[in-house]
Design a protein around this motif. Structure first.
Motif, PDB file in Angstrom:
ATOM      1  N   LEU A  18      -5.343   8.561   3.259  1.00  0.00           N
ATOM      2  CA  LEU A  18      -5.839   7.163   2.499  1.00  0.00           C
ATOM      3  C   LEU A  18      -5.641   7.210   1.214  1.00  0.00           C
ATOM      4  CD1 LEU A  18      -7.062   7.453   5.609  1.00  0.00           C
ATOM      5  CD2 LEU A  18      -8.867   5.764   4.814  1.00  0.00           C
ATOM      6  N   ASP A  19      -5.354   5.929   0.567  1.00  0.00           N
ATOM      7  CA  ASP A  19      -5.175   5.784  -0.815  1.00  0.00           C
ATOM      8  C   ASP A  19      -6.270   5.324  -1.589  1.00  0.00           C
ATOM      9  OD1 ASP A  19      -2.450   6.800  -0.695  1.00  0.00           O
ATOM     10  OD2 ASP A  19      -1.848   4.824   0.029  1.00  0.00           O
ATOM     11  N   ASP A  22      -8.824   2.056  -0.407  1.00  0.00           N
ATOM     12  CA  ASP A  22      -8.994   1.836   1.149  1.00  0.00           C
ATOM     13  C   ASP A  22     -10.175   1.643   1.511  1.00  0.00           C
ATOM     14  OD1 ASP A  22      -6.046   1.697   1.361  1.00  0.00           O
ATOM     15  OD2 ASP A  22      -5.739   3.779   2.022  1.00  0.00           O
ATOM     16  N   GLU A  23     -10.561   0.900   2.420  1.00  0.00           N
ATOM     17  CA  GLU A  23     -11.866   0.902   3.112  1.00  0.00           C
ATOM     18  C   GLU A  23     -12.005   1.807   4.394  1.00  0.00           C
ATOM     19  OE1 GLU A  23     -14.430  -0.308   1.653  1.00  0.00           O
ATOM     20  OE2 GLU A  23     -13.378  -0.969  -0.212  1.00  0.00           O
ATOM     21  N   LYS A  26     -12.417   0.393   8.013  1.00  0.00           N
ATOM     22  CA  LYS A  26     -11.577  -0.622   8.405  1.00  0.00           C
ATOM     23  C   LYS A  26     -10.207   0.098   8.593  1.00  0.00           C
ATOM     24  CE  LYS A  26      -9.351  -4.623   6.938  1.00  0.00           C
ATOM     25  NZ  LYS A  26      -8.841  -5.314   5.595  1.00  0.00           N
ATOM     26  N   ALA A  27      -9.826   1.143   7.769  1.00  0.00           N
ATOM     27  CA  ALA A  27      -8.611   1.857   7.830  1.00  0.00           C
ATOM     28  C   ALA A  27      -8.406   2.476   8.984  1.00  0.00           C
ATOM     29  CB  ALA A  27      -8.250   2.595   6.389  1.00  0.00           C
ATOM     30  N   THR A 112     -15.352   3.284  -0.139  1.00  0.00           N
ATOM     31  CA  THR A 112     -14.062   3.051  -0.593  1.00  0.00           C
ATOM     32  C   THR A 112     -13.636   4.574  -1.165  1.00  0.00           C
ATOM     33  OG1 THR A 112     -15.013   0.777  -1.230  1.00  0.00           O
ATOM     34  CG2 THR A 112     -12.944   1.711  -2.561  1.00  0.00           C
ATOM     35  N   THR A 116      -8.211   9.898  -2.982  1.00  0.00           N
ATOM     36  CA  THR A 116      -7.600  10.225  -1.748  1.00  0.00           C
ATOM     37  C   THR A 116      -8.568  10.614  -0.471  1.00  0.00           C
ATOM     38  OG1 THR A 116      -5.858  11.193  -0.574  1.00  0.00           O
ATOM     39  CG2 THR A 116      -7.195  12.430  -2.027  1.00  0.00           C
TER      40      THR A 116
END
Length: 147
Positions: A18-19, A22-23, A26-27, A112, A116
């Motif tokens: 994940l970046d 990103d939440e 949700k992701a 959040t 990463t």
């Protein structure tokens, strides 16, 4: 304690990176939906810009939210993906490391990513189901519904 052996139709492993921005819930739930994952375990490490975690109070049978409004290291993220009705739900706990070396942990509500988050997902190859437990009000995994 209860247990049940199950024979997965197929088992798959995924690595998600994940970046920043990103939440997390949700992701992860969107990824599960896009990849037909109906039951999985997961673990990860990385960092959050901010998060909200919770402690489940057995007296009130409610989650007490704890805001984490600072940059923290994700020392451990572990949990599962399972269905509740037709929705896929994330159940995850985190241990977060603060700048001073102290830690805080609990049930993950929101987070959040920054910069990463590395998450390994192990698709169980079967549908895991959560049902409401009348004694606690919590959505718990049901072995009776394992398929």
């Amino acid at each position: 304690m209860k247990s049940q052996v199950f024979e997965p139709v197929r088992r798959r492993d995924f690595l998600l990176v994940l970046d920043g921005g990103d939440e997390v819930p949700k992701a992860l739930t969107e990824f599960a939906g896009q990849n037909a994952i109906a039951g999985a375990s997961l673990h990860g490490i990385g960092a959050f810009a901010r998060a909200a975690i919770a402690y489940w109070n057995p007296q009130t049978r409610e989650y007490e939210e704890i805001a984490v409004d600072e940059q923290v290291e994700v020392l451990s993220l572990s949990g599962s993906l399972a269905t509740a009705g037709e929705e896929i739900k994330l159940h995850a706990h985190v241990v977060l490391g603060k700048r001073d070396g102290s830690t805080i942990g609990g049930h993950l509500l929101r987070a959040t990513v920054y910069p990463t988050l590395e998450v390994f997902i192990q698709d169980a190859g079967t549908r895991l189901v959560r049902e409401k437990d009348p004694a606690t009000g919590l959505m718990l995994l049901s072995l009776a519904r394992l398929r």
